[in-house]
Design a protein around this motif. Structure first.
Motif, PDB file in Angstrom:
ATOM      1  N   ARG A 357       0.857  -1.196   0.000  1.00  0.00           N
ATOM      2  CA  ARG A 357       0.000   0.000   0.000  1.00  0.00           C
ATOM      3  C   ARG A 357       0.881   1.230   0.000  1.00  0.00           C
ATOM      4  NH1 ARG A 357      -1.293   3.300   3.901  1.00  0.00           N
ATOM      5  NH2 ARG A 357      -0.937   1.803   5.590  1.00  0.00           N
ATOM      6  N   MET A 358       0.574   2.144  -0.908  1.00  0.00           N
ATOM      7  CA  MET A 358       1.373   3.372  -0.992  1.00  0.00           C
ATOM      8  C   MET A 358       0.451   4.565  -1.190  1.00  0.00           C
ATOM      9  SD  MET A 358       2.833   2.213  -4.632  1.00  0.00           S
ATOM     10  CE  MET A 358       2.653   0.518  -4.165  1.00  0.00           C
ATOM     11  N   THR A 359       0.959   5.724  -0.866  1.00  0.00           N
ATOM     12  CA  THR A 359       0.180   6.949  -1.067  1.00  0.00           C
ATOM     13  C   THR A 359       0.756   7.653  -2.291  1.00  0.00           C
ATOM     14  OG1 THR A 359      -0.146   7.061   1.301  1.00  0.00           O
ATOM     15  CG2 THR A 359      -0.601   9.063   0.070  1.00  0.00           C
ATOM     16  N   ALA A 360      -0.100   7.809  -3.324  1.00  0.00           N
ATOM     17  CA  ALA A 360       0.394   8.348  -4.598  1.00  0.00           C
ATOM     18  C   ALA A 360      -0.237   9.700  -4.892  1.00  0.00           C
ATOM     19  CB  ALA A 360       0.048   7.367  -5.717  1.00  0.00           C
ATOM     20  N   LEU A 374       7.977  -2.562 -10.756  1.00  0.00           N
ATOM     21  CA  LEU A 374       7.696  -3.964 -10.386  1.00  0.00           C
ATOM     22  C   LEU A 374       7.965  -4.881 -11.585  1.00  0.00           C
ATOM     23  CD1 LEU A 374       4.455  -3.425  -8.247  1.00  0.00           C
ATOM     24  CD2 LEU A 374       6.707  -4.038  -7.402  1.00  0.00           C
ATOM     25  N   GLY A 375       7.560  -4.418 -12.780  1.00  0.00           N
ATOM     26  CA  GLY A 375       7.781  -5.214 -13.995  1.00  0.00           C
ATOM     27  C   GLY A 375       9.271  -5.438 -14.238  1.00  0.00           C
ATOM     28  N   ASP A 376      10.061  -4.358 -14.106  1.00  0.00           N
ATOM     29  CA  ASP A 376      11.524  -4.471 -14.308  1.00  0.00           C
ATOM     30  C   ASP A 376      12.129  -5.481 -13.331  1.00  0.00           C
ATOM     31  OD1 ASP A 376      11.370  -2.567 -16.197  1.00  0.00           O
ATOM     32  OD2 ASP A 376      12.246  -0.931 -14.973  1.00  0.00           O
ATOM     33  N   ALA A 377      11.554  -5.534 -12.130  1.00  0.00           N
ATOM     34  CA  ALA A 377      12.099  -6.446 -11.108  1.00  0.00           C
ATOM     35  C   ALA A 377      11.542  -7.867 -11.282  1.00  0.00           C
ATOM     36  CB  ALA A 377      11.762  -5.923  -9.719  1.00  0.00           C
ATOM     37  N   GLY A 378      10.726  -8.065 -12.306  1.00  0.00           N
ATOM     38  CA  GLY A 378      10.159  -9.407 -12.555  1.00  0.00           C
ATOM     39  C   GLY A 378       9.059  -9.752 -11.559  1.00  0.00           C
ATOM     40  N   ILE A 379       8.411  -8.701 -10.999  1.00  0.00           N
ATOM     41  CA  ILE A 379       7.359  -8.944  -9.995  1.00  0.00           C
ATOM     42  C   ILE A 379       6.000  -8.740 -10.664  1.00  0.00           C
ATOM     43  CG2 ILE A 379       6.382  -8.199  -7.779  1.00  0.00           C
ATOM     44  CD1 ILE A 379       9.239  -7.138  -7.093  1.00  0.00           C
ATOM     45  N   SER A 380       5.201  -9.789 -10.645  1.00  0.00           N
ATOM     46  CA  SER A 380       3.910  -9.734 -11.314  1.00  0.00           C
ATOM     47  C   SER A 380       2.828  -9.207 -10.365  1.00  0.00           C
ATOM     48  CB  SER A 380       3.592 -11.154 -11.790  1.00  0.00           C
ATOM     49  OG  SER A 380       2.317 -11.195 -12.308  1.00  0.00           O
ATOM     50  N   ILE A 381       2.009  -8.274 -10.860  1.00  0.00           N
ATOM     51  CA  ILE A 381       0.910  -7.718 -10.048  1.00  0.00           C
ATOM     52  C   ILE A 381      -0.319  -8.595 -10.246  1.00  0.00           C
ATOM     53  CG2 ILE A 381      -0.566  -5.699  -9.688  1.00  0.00           C
ATOM     54  CD1 ILE A 381       1.757  -4.029 -10.945  1.00  0.00           C
ATOM     55  N   GLU A 382      -0.902  -9.064  -9.140  1.00  0.00           N
ATOM     56  CA  GLU A 382      -2.067  -9.956  -9.194  1.00  0.00           C
ATOM     57  C   GLU A 382      -3.377  -9.184  -9.112  1.00  0.00           C
ATOM     58  OE1 GLU A 382      -1.953 -14.025  -8.766  1.00  0.00           O
ATOM     59  OE2 GLU A 382      -0.914 -12.891 -10.315  1.00  0.00           O
ATOM     60  N   ALA A 383      -3.386  -8.102  -8.331  1.00  0.00           N
ATOM     61  CA  ALA A 383      -4.600  -7.301  -8.172  1.00  0.00           C
ATOM     62  C   ALA A 383      -4.184  -5.883  -7.824  1.00  0.00           C
ATOM     63  CB  ALA A 383      -5.461  -7.866  -7.040  1.00  0.00           C
ATOM     64  N   MET A 384      -5.017  -4.915  -8.211  1.00  0.00           N
ATOM     65  CA  MET A 384      -4.701  -3.520  -7.885  1.00  0.00           C
ATOM     66  C   MET A 384      -5.978  -2.768  -7.547  1.00  0.00           C
ATOM     67  SD  MET A 384      -2.577  -0.808 -10.062  1.00  0.00           S
ATOM     68  CE  MET A 384      -3.909   0.332 -10.124  1.00  0.00           C
ATOM     69  N   HIS A 385      -5.942  -1.954  -6.518  1.00  0.00           N
ATOM     70  CA  HIS A 385      -7.102  -1.158  -6.135  1.00  0.00           C
ATOM     71  C   HIS A 385      -6.688   0.288  -5.956  1.00  0.00           C
ATOM     72  CE1 HIS A 385     -10.515  -3.869  -4.760  1.00  0.00           C
ATOM     73  NE2 HIS A 385      -9.629  -4.691  -5.282  1.00  0.00           N
ATOM     74  N   GLU A 395      -3.920  13.290  -3.042  1.00  0.00           N
ATOM     75  CA  GLU A 395      -3.226  11.999  -2.904  1.00  0.00           C
ATOM     76  C   GLU A 395      -4.248  10.877  -2.766  1.00  0.00           C
ATOM     77  OE1 GLU A 395      -0.855  12.650   0.563  1.00  0.00           O
ATOM     78  OE2 GLU A 395       0.860  13.295  -0.640  1.00  0.00           O
ATOM     79  N   VAL A 396      -3.878   9.699  -3.256  1.00  0.00           N
ATOM     80  CA  VAL A 396      -4.788   8.541  -3.137  1.00  0.00           C
ATOM     81  C   VAL A 396      -4.009   7.318  -2.678  1.00  0.00           C
ATOM     82  CG1 VAL A 396      -6.567   9.125  -4.824  1.00  0.00           C
ATOM     83  CG2 VAL A 396      -4.435   8.080  -5.607  1.00  0.00           C
ATOM     84  N   PRO A 397      -4.647   6.440  -1.888  1.00  0.00           N
ATOM     85  CA  PRO A 397      -3.969   5.185  -1.591  1.00  0.00           C
ATOM     86  C   PRO A 397      -4.062   4.240  -2.786  1.00  0.00           C
ATOM     87  CG  PRO A 397      -6.052   5.317  -0.389  1.00  0.00           C
ATOM     88  CD  PRO A 397      -5.943   6.567  -1.204  1.00  0.00           C
ATOM     89  N   VAL A 398      -2.956   3.561  -3.079  1.00  0.00           N
ATOM     90  CA  VAL A 398      -2.935   2.545  -4.141  1.00  0.00           C
ATOM     91  C   VAL A 398      -2.515   1.239  -3.478  1.00  0.00           C
ATOM     92  CG1 VAL A 398      -1.840   1.813  -6.297  1.00  0.00           C
ATOM     93  CG2 VAL A 398      -2.304   4.246  -5.893  1.00  0.00           C
ATOM     94  N   VAL A 399      -3.305   0.206  -3.707  1.00  0.00           N
ATOM     95  CA  VAL A 399      -3.039  -1.086  -3.064  1.00  0.00           C
ATOM     96  C   VAL A 399      -2.818  -2.144  -4.132  1.00  0.00           C
ATOM     97  CG1 VAL A 399      -4.120  -2.890  -1.663  1.00  0.00           C
ATOM     98  CG2 VAL A 399      -4.263  -0.518  -0.952  1.00  0.00           C
ATOM     99  N   MET A 400      -1.801  -2.965  -3.942  1.00  0.00           N
ATOM    100  CA  MET A 400      -1.507  -4.022  -4.920  1.00  0.00           C
ATOM    101  C   MET A 400      -1.265  -5.340  -4.215  1.00  0.00           C
ATOM    102  SD  MET A 400       1.188  -2.097  -7.348  1.00  0.00           S
ATOM    103  CE  MET A 400       0.649  -0.763  -8.402  1.00  0.00           C
TER     104      MET A 400
END
Ligand code: HSE
Length: 436
Positions: A357-360, A374-385, A395-400
């Motif tokens: 969770r981050m504040t963007a 995340l893509g460069d690090a080879g980390i796949s995102i499963e869900a995002m809110h 600012e908005v919270p972003v959750v992955m």
């Protein structure tokens, strides 16, 4: 046969409960143990006589060392807690040829190797069922009931206070400090409550479980520990929206490279039984290769539940008083000369999925930049809110939720995300375990 005589060190929450159970259930206990068990001596500085049964038949002193030196005492029951003088008392009791029962997880996790070696040498037993998960007989389950299995992993909610806090925060939106104060008043919390909320108490218990499961020496200093004090109410809400619960979990897993030993807040799918263990209750999930997953649930703290485990140990010791020491159940489940040197892995080598969770800043390209890192690090995102910003907010919270990845890779990615101008403050990371 002569009664077995117990010397009780401590007459507080657990000591008082132990005396009361031994007195109240004396006849039933004698039927099970084959002998009468009496508390002949006790040591305590402060205690409430009105809460204690059968105290008139107990010789009470304020000097615990006098009890471990008392020739009449067969079994010393250490319920003082803490590292010292508990260690010195237990070692002296062993040196005096007494069997020991303790509920002291800190003592066993830190000094167990030394204590068991001394007990082995002297041919006495040190029993510690109450040290892990209060009234749940998890030590006996691991050491005896599951002895046929290769234990693959263990996941446990093994601190009642922490679970009580997380449950009350989730269900009632209560304040962290307020719930902690209630747990202290109920006698659940440790003398130093940071042991509960920072995961140290759970790490003590997990260290013990891992040794029993995998046949390795106790290595508390290798246990990775992260507390619950940084969990925010919004993380609890986000987790629910994603179909998860946040639990403070102890995880021990045997891999080809070594043993994972870690305590941290964890997202667990809400459909798992263990995700629904609430309040002060504890639960331990054990996966054995033959038996499959097994779950042990019950009160993890409190006077009578913990006394239940202490008294069970006293009965066990009474039953084995006449047994040849070489043929007793080994302290750490495996024969002492069969312990393995499998390494405990550093947290950077461990692989889990993650909740981030981050504040963007609410401006174009921010989420793309995070996804790119995340893509460069080879980390796949499963869900995002992400939700629309509130009126006037910038600012908005972003959750992955991500796929499984090594902690070291995630550390690098988080450092790069935190360095972005458009990300405010630190990234909250909670590890995810599906426990399937
Ligand atoms: N402080 C501990 C807990 C007590 O809350 O679980 C039992 O070990």
């Amino acid at each position: 046969m002569k009664p077995v005589k117990v010397g009780l060190l401590g007459l507080g929450t657990v000591g008082g409960g132990t005396l009361n159970v031994l007195v109240r259930n004396a006849a039933e206990i004698a039927r099970r143990a084959g002998r009468e068990i009496v508390v002949s001596h006790a040591a305590a500085r402060e205690y409430d006589p009105s809460a204690l049964e059968g105290l008139d038949r107990v010789q009470v002193s304020d000097d615990a060392f006098s009890v471990v030196r008392e020739p009449e005492v067969d079994i010393v029951v250490e319920l003082i807690g803490g590292y010292s003088p508990a260690r010195e008392l237990v070692l002296e009791a062993i040196a005096n040829g007494k069997h020991v029962v303790t509920a002291n997880k800190a003592l066993i996790a830190l000094h167990g190797n030394e204590i068991f070696a001394a007990a082995q040498e002297k041919g006495v037993t040190v029993a510690f069922e109450a040290a892990v998960a209060g009234g749940i007989p998890i030590i006996k389950a691991l050491r005896e009931g599951l002895a046929a299995n290769h234990i693959e992993w263990i996941a446990g909610i093994i601190n009642g206070t922490g679970n009580f806090i997380l449950t009350e925060m989730r269900d009632k939106g209560r304040d962290f400090a307020d719930v902690l104060a209630e747990a202290q008043a109920l006698g659940y919390a440790e003398a130093d409550p940071t042991f509960d909320v920072e995961g140290i108490d759970a790490a003590h218990k997990l260290t013990i479980l891992a040794s029993l499961a995998f046949g390795i020496p106790l290595q508390f200093d290798r246990c990775f520990t992260e507390g619950i004090s940084r969990i925010e109410p919004q993380d609890v809400t986000w987790a629910e929206e994603l179909g998860y619960r946040i639990k403070h979990l102890g995880v021990a897993r045997k891999t080809a490279e070594g043993v994972e030993l870690r305590v941290h807040p964890t997202l667990i799918p809400e459909r798992r039984l263990i995700a629904n263990v609430d309040g002060v209750m504890n639960a331990v999930l054990v996966k054995g290769d033959a038996v499959g997953p097994t779950l042990y649930y019950g009160a993890g703290a409190g006077s009578l539940p913990t006394a239940s485990a202490v008294v069970a140990d006293i009965i066990d010791v009474t039953r084995t008083l006449t047994t040849d020491p070489e043929n007793r159940v080994p302290h750490l489940a495996f024969q002492p000369d069969e312990l393995s040197d499998l390494p405990v892995l550093p947290i950077e080598q461990i692989e889990t999925a993650y909740y981030l969770r981050m504040t963007a800043q609410d401006r174009p390209g921010v989420v793309a930049a995070v996804a790119g890192i995340l893509g460069d690090a080879g980390i796949s995102i499963e869900a995002m809110h992400q939700k629309e910003p509130a009126e006037g907010e910038t600012e908005v919270p972003v959750v992955m939720l991500t796929r499984r990845v090594r902690e070291a890779q995630m550390n690098d990615a988080i450092a790069r995300i935190e360095a972005l101008d458009a990300i405010t403050g630190p990234v909250t990371r909670i590890r995810v375990e599906t426990l399937s």
